[in-house]
Design an enzyme around this catalytic site. Structure first.
Site, PDB file in Angstrom:
ATOM      1  N   ASP A 139     -34.763  -7.233  -3.909  1.00 33.13           N
ATOM      2  CA  ASP A 139     -34.485  -7.361  -2.489  1.00 33.13           C
ATOM      3  C   ASP A 139     -34.526  -5.983  -1.845  1.00 33.13           C
ATOM      4  OD1 ASP A 139     -33.109  -9.972  -0.929  1.00 33.13           O
ATOM      5  OD2 ASP A 139     -32.896  -8.054   0.110  1.00 33.13           O
TER       6      ASP A 139
ATOM      7  N   SER B 181     -41.874 -23.014   5.599  1.00 36.64           N
ATOM      8  CA  SER B 181     -40.842 -23.479   6.532  1.00 36.64           C
ATOM      9  C   SER B 181     -41.352 -24.625   7.377  1.00 36.64           C
ATOM     10  CB  SER B 181     -40.420 -22.323   7.438  1.00 36.64           C
ATOM     11  OG  SER B 181     -39.661 -22.777   8.552  1.00 36.64           O
ATOM     12  N   ALA B 182     -40.416 -25.461   7.831  1.00 35.97           N
ATOM     13  CA  ALA B 182     -40.762 -26.513   8.784  1.00 35.97           C
ATOM     14  C   ALA B 182     -41.232 -25.923  10.109  1.00 35.97           C
ATOM     15  CB  ALA B 182     -39.563 -27.422   9.009  1.00 35.97           C
TER      16      ALA B 182
ATOM     17  N   TYR C 196     -42.890 -16.517  13.643  1.00 31.43           N
ATOM     18  CA  TYR C 196     -42.432 -16.919  12.310  1.00 31.43           C
ATOM     19  C   TYR C 196     -43.264 -18.063  11.730  1.00 31.43           C
ATOM     20  CZ  TYR C 196     -39.106 -18.543   8.729  1.00 31.43           C
ATOM     21  OH  TYR C 196     -38.507 -18.933   7.557  1.00 31.43           O
TER      22      TYR C 196
ATOM     23  N   ASN D   2     -34.172 -26.083   7.305  1.00 33.63           N
ATOM     24  CA  ASN D   2     -32.801 -25.712   7.678  1.00 33.63           C
ATOM     25  C   ASN D   2     -31.805 -25.772   6.516  1.00 33.63           C
ATOM     26  OD1 ASN D   2     -33.308 -25.331  10.549  1.00 33.63           O
ATOM     27  ND2 ASN D   2     -33.595 -27.540  10.618  1.00 33.63           N
TER      28      ASN D   2
ATOM     29  N   ARG E 159     -36.696 -32.151  15.219  1.00 34.29           N
ATOM     30  CA  ARG E 159     -37.425 -31.936  13.965  1.00 34.29           C
ATOM     31  C   ARG E 159     -36.699 -32.645  12.833  1.00 34.29           C
ATOM     32  NH1 ARG E 159     -37.709 -26.052  12.846  1.00 34.29           N
ATOM     33  NH2 ARG E 159     -39.558 -26.058  14.176  1.00 34.29           N
TER      34      ARG E 159
END
Length: 327
Positions: A34, A118-119, A149, A178, A286
Site C-alpha cells: 500500500d 466498480s458498479a 472514476y 458499495n 443503482r
C-alpha cells in the site's frame, strides 16, 4: 505456510486488509502492499509481508510481483461520492497502477490476476430513476460510466481483457457494489454512505442535537454489500472460470432514507433530517442483478443490511469514543 506468494495490492485499505486477514487464516503466504505509511493502514497483520510502495510506478510493481502466483489488484485512489465527484483526475490516475500491475504480473508469469472494478462502470443513463431496474453485466455498454472514476474502471476492465487475450494472463474482474463494514473509512471525507450515516447518528446522539444532514433528498437508492460477502465473493471469482466482469453486490435495494431509518433503529433514536439538495449524491438509483453470479457460482451476497449495519454501527461507535478520549 505455503511457498507461493499471493499479492494484495491495496492491502493497507479497507477491503484489502480484510482480504489479507482471510488469506492468512487459510495458511497462505501474503504480501500486502500500500502507498500509505504503515501507521495509516486499516489493518497491519503480523504474519503478512507488509510493504509500503507507490504502485503507480512500474519498478515498484515489478518488486511487488516478484515470486507471486496470484495478484489481487485492489489499489486505487478512491472514496465515497463526496470524494469521487470532486477528485476525478486523481481517480483516473489509478489507471497507472492498474496498467503497471498488469505489465508486472505478465512479466513475472503470475498465474491469476484479480481486478476490483466498480458498479460506477455502468451506463449512468440506466440509473436515472430511483425505482431502478437492477443492473446486468451487459448494461455497461454502450459506455457512459460515472465521470472520472467510472471511466477509469471501465478502461481497466478492457485492459484486463486484452492482457488475457494477447498475453495469456488469466484475469478476473468483479464490479463491486458499495462495500461496507468494520475497519473501514468512517470520517475524513472518503467514507461511503453507510459509514457516514452511522457517524452522523453517533455524533447527533453524543451532542444531544438530534439533527442529521442527508445528501440529496434521501430518495436515491442503492444496494450495500457487507465486507464478509465481498471477501468470499472476491476469492470465489478469482478461483472460477469467469473471465468477463461480473457483479459482486447485494440485491437488497434501499433508499438513503431507509438506510437512515435502519441506523436510527439501531441507535434507538429519531432525528430531524436536513436534506442538502446541492450535495453530491451520484446516480438516482443503482442495484445489482445477481442472475449471473447465482448461475455461475451458485451463490450471491446474502448478509442482511440490518445485520451488517448493526455490526458496523457498533464498530464506528467504538472508534468515535476512542477519538473523543484522545486514543
Amino acid at each position: 505456510m505455503t511457498d507461493n506468494v499471493i499479492v494484495v495490492a491495496g492491502g493497507g485499505g479497507f477491503i484489502g486488509g480484510h482480504l489479507v486477514a482471510d488469506l492468512l487464516r487459510q495458511g497462505t503466504r501474503v504480501r500486502a502492499i500500500d502507498i500509505k505509511p504503515l501507521d495509516e493502514w486499516y489493518q497491519v497483520l503480523p504474519n503478512a509481508e507488509s510493504v509500503v510502495a507507490d504502485l503507480k510506478l512500474l519498478h515498484e510493481c515489478r518488486r511487488a510481483c516478484e515470486g507471486a502466483t496470484e495478484v489481487y489488484q485492489l489499489a486505487a485512489d478512491m472514496g465515497g461520492m463526496g470524494f469521487i465527484e470532486h477528485h476525478k483526475a486523481l481517480c483516473m490516475l489509478s489507471v497507472l497502477t492498474n496498467t503497471h500491475m498488469l505489465v508486472a504480473a505478465r512479466d513475472a508469469a503470475v498465474q491469476r490476476f484479480f481486478y476490483s472494478s466498480s458498479a460506477c462502470a455502468y451506463n449512468v443513463l440506466k440509473q436515472q430513476d430511483s425505482n431502478v431496474t437492477a443492473l446486468k453485466e451487459e448494461d455497461a455498454y454502450p459506455a457512459m460510466p460515472e465521470d472520472g472514476y467510472g471511466w477509469e474502471k471501465l478502461f481497466s476492465e478492457r485492459m484486463c481483457r486484452h492482457f488475457r487475450e494477447d498475453f495469456a494472463l488469466e484475469t478476473r474482474m468483479a464490479r463491486y457494489h458499495n462495500v461496507y463494514g468494520p475497519e473501514g473509512t468512517w470520517d475524513g471525507g472518503r467514507e461511503k454512505a453507510p459509514a457516514a450515516i452511522c457517524r452522523k447518528v453517533i455524533e447527533a446522539v453524543a451532542s444531544g442535537r438530534h439533527v442529521i444532514d442527508v445528501w440529496g433528498n434521501g430518495e436515491q437508492t442503492r444496494s450495500f454489500m457487507y465486507i464478509d460477502d465481498c471477501i468470499q465473493g472476491t476469492q470465489s471469482i478469482m478461483r472460477s472460470d469467469i473471465r468477463e466482469p461480473i457483479n459482486l453486490g447485494s440485491s437488497e435495494l434501499v433508499s438513503i432514507n431507509q438506510l437512515v431509518d435502519i441506523v436510527e433503529e439501531i441507535a434507538d433514536v429519531r432525528l430531524t433530517r436536513n436534506y442538502q439538495l446541492d450535495a453530491p449524491k451520484g446516480v438516482n438509483g443503482r442495484n445489482s442483478d445477481n442472475s449471473m453470479i447465482r448461475e455461475l457460482l451458485g451463490w450471491e451476497p446474502s448478509i442482511r443490511l440490518r445485520d451488517g449495519m448493526e455490526r458496523t454501527y457498533h464498530w464506528i461507535a467504538a472508534q468515535y469514543g476512542r477519538t473523543l478520549a484522545g486514543r
